[in-house]
Design an enzyme around this catalytic site. Structure first.
Site, PDB file in Angstrom:
ATOM      1  N   HIS A 169      -5.007  75.170   4.521  1.00  0.00           N
ATOM      2  CA  HIS A 169      -5.384  76.571   4.322  1.00  0.00           C
ATOM      3  C   HIS A 169      -4.444  77.511   5.063  1.00  0.00           C
ATOM      4  CE1 HIS A 169      -7.528  77.562   8.172  1.00  0.00           C
ATOM      5  NE2 HIS A 169      -7.913  76.298   8.166  1.00  0.00           N
ATOM      6  N   ASP A 226      -4.602  75.810  13.488  1.00  0.00           N
ATOM      7  CA  ASP A 226      -5.609  76.032  12.458  1.00  0.00           C
ATOM      8  C   ASP A 226      -5.233  77.220  11.582  1.00  0.00           C
ATOM      9  OD1 ASP A 226      -7.983  75.921  11.033  1.00  0.00           O
ATOM     10  OD2 ASP A 226      -9.164  76.939  12.572  1.00  0.00           O
ATOM     11  N   GLU A 286     -10.226  80.199   3.663  1.00  0.00           N
ATOM     12  CA  GLU A 286     -11.007  79.025   4.051  1.00  0.00           C
ATOM     13  C   GLU A 286     -11.995  79.359   5.155  1.00  0.00           C
ATOM     14  OE1 GLU A 286     -11.795  75.450   6.696  1.00  0.00           O
ATOM     15  OE2 GLU A 286     -10.775  77.351   7.151  1.00  0.00           O
ATOM     16  N   GLU A 287     -11.569  80.212   6.077  1.00  0.00           N
ATOM     17  CA  GLU A 287     -12.341  80.449   7.290  1.00  0.00           C
ATOM     18  C   GLU A 287     -13.667  81.156   7.068  1.00  0.00           C
ATOM     19  OE1 GLU A 287     -11.688  79.064   9.938  1.00  0.00           O
ATOM     20  OE2 GLU A 287      -9.552  78.918  10.368  1.00  0.00           O
ATOM     21  N   ASP A 338      -5.917  69.852   7.809  1.00  0.00           N
ATOM     22  CA  ASP A 338      -6.450  71.021   8.507  1.00  0.00           C
ATOM     23  C   ASP A 338      -6.578  70.672   9.982  1.00  0.00           C
ATOM     24  OD1 ASP A 338      -7.724  73.259   9.414  1.00  0.00           O
ATOM     25  OD2 ASP A 338      -9.367  73.197   7.968  1.00  0.00           O
ATOM     26  N   HIS A 360      -9.330  79.694  16.609  1.00  0.00           N
ATOM     27  CA  HIS A 360     -10.105  80.923  16.406  1.00  0.00           C
ATOM     28  C   HIS A 360      -9.998  81.867  17.598  1.00  0.00           C
ATOM     29  CE1 HIS A 360     -12.965  78.822  13.275  1.00  0.00           C
ATOM     30  NE2 HIS A 360     -11.679  78.709  12.986  1.00  0.00           N
TER      31      HIS A 360
END
Length: 421
Positions: A216, A234, A268-269, A296, A373
């Site tokens: 992603h 990520d 995706e998130e 991922d 994140h």
């Protein structure tokens, strides 16, 4: 505009009367499907806030459907990561009907392993591709994606710009190959202004059978949209691995028997939106996808094992095939299994459509990169290198060559040399 005195007074009254004031725009609502094992944690995180999570509309086989406001998706993604080690941990749907249909598909998803033979007989091509994988190239792509834009968030211009750059990069790598095409998969702007990017290598003898390798493109900061989200691990790491496999495939003159599609998914998130749309499109148009590999988070080694196979919402037969690839082509690389839960990454979108999907991961759940994140998801967390990604990139090349079959130019030269003896 000319206005009479009476007209001006009337206009003032209209503007000052609350009954005639314009109602505030209603926030967009969407539907999500989420594992029932995550519901209590999710609800507790929204308790006492306005609004709290709504009641479940439908529940079946460990998956629940409920309506949420779009603004809640970001916090929900953060909760899934912080509390349950899931990314994203739920799937977003535009309508209730789509969400309910997804629950039915998830509970009855059938593997397609019987349609494909998992054999390890293309070693010359595999070794040719693997030998060309270079850490510096993977590192360079991760660096570009994680530093050129403050964030690759799906609904910001920077996320769109990152997709534009990747499409250009993949087009450059394809060079003059007429059997390779690169295109955006454009999503409705209400779903994702950021497009997904797809590179396709047309198969030589089995073009209607498709092998998918995905990662992603978007990134997110759980603290809010105004914060930086470099997303080096990520999932710039997964996109970088795909980019390197594309590079070595072209450099080695690889021509697959089956069609191969490389996909960098948008959004995706916030509920697997990009891959969800693409997988549904492939299903509705009858595309025969024989296997899907998701990359991922592959650049952070948090466990003693090198590669960890996610066992749930994946295909057992294909997982065994990948474990066999590791044994055959990556001697010394250790592997084990873990469970992740519902909707952990884009592989779930394909699984829920009945396709065989797998995801080799960087660590056991709970031991993966703790910096994702956040503003700290940078290459600095892996000592400025992409070393851990190399084994995953080689595995992806092996997966492609053994599932899509086909030959490289070097493989053909070896065959010609053997025939001439």
């Amino acid at each position: 505009m000319r206005t009479t005195k009476f007209g001006a007074v009337a206009l003032m009254l209209v503007c000052a009367t609350p009954a005639f004031a314009e109602a505030p725009a209603k926030e967009k609502e969407v539907w999500i499907s989420i594992g029932t094992d995550a519901l209590d944690t999710a609800r507790a995180s929204f308790k006492g806030q306005e609004p709290e999570l709504e009641t479940v509309a439908r529940e079946k086989d460990g998956v629940a459907v409920l309506r949420v406001r779009e603004s809640q998706l970001e916090k929900l993604s953060k909760v899934m990561h912080d509390k349950l080690n899931r990314c994203a941990g739920f799937i977003t749907h535009d309508t209730e009907e789509q969400a309910l249909a997804a629950v039915e598909k998830s509970s009855s998803a059938q593997a397609v392993a019987s349609l494909v033979s998992y054999t390890l007989d293309n070693g010359t091509a595999v070794n040719s591709l693997m030998s060309a994988v270079a850490e510096a190239n993977i590192r360079g792509t991760i660096s570009t994606l994680s530093t050129s834009w403050t964030t690759r968030r799906y609904n910001l211009q920077s996320g769109i710009d990152a997709a534009t750059w990747l499409k250009s990069r993949w087009t450059t790598l394809a060079g003059s190959r007429t059997d390779i095409t690169v295109a955006n998969f454009v999503h409705p702007t209400t779903t994702s202004p950021q497009p997904s990017v797809i590179l396709t290598i047309r198969g030589t003898t089995l073009p209607n059978e498709v092998v998918v390798l995905g990662a992603h493109l978007d990134s997110i900061n759980g603290s809010g949209s105004s914060y930086a989200a470099p997303g080096a691990d990520d999932d710039a790491s997964g996109v970088a691995a795909l980019t390197e496999v594309i590079r070595v495939a072209v450099a080695k003159g690889y021509r697959p028997a089956r069609t191969v599609k490389f996909m960098a998914y948008a959004a995706e998130e916030i509920g697997l939106r990009g891959s969800g749309a693409i997988a549904a499109n492939h299903k509705s148009t009858g595309v025969n996808v024989v296997g899907v590999l998701q990359l991922d988070m592959i650049n952070y080694r948090g466990s003693s094992y090198d590669i960890v196979m996610v066992s749930d919402y994946t295909n057992a037969a294909q997982n065994t095939f990948i474990r066999n690839l590791i044994t055959r082509y990556l001697p010394g690389v250790t592997a084990t299994s873990t469970t992740c839960g519902y909707g952990c990454s884009d592989h779930a979108s394909w699984h829920n459509q009945g396709y065989a999907a797998s995801i080799p991961f960087e660590a056991l759940m709970g031991q993966d990169n703790p910096y994702i994140h956040t503003t700290s998801d940078t290459l600095a967390q892996t000592a400025g290198t992409a070393t851990n990604s190399v084994k995953f990139t080689k595995l992806a090349a092996a997966y492609m060559a053994e599932l899509a079959k086909g030959t490289t130019s070097i493989a053909l030269q070896a065959e010609d040399a053997e025939a001439s003896r």
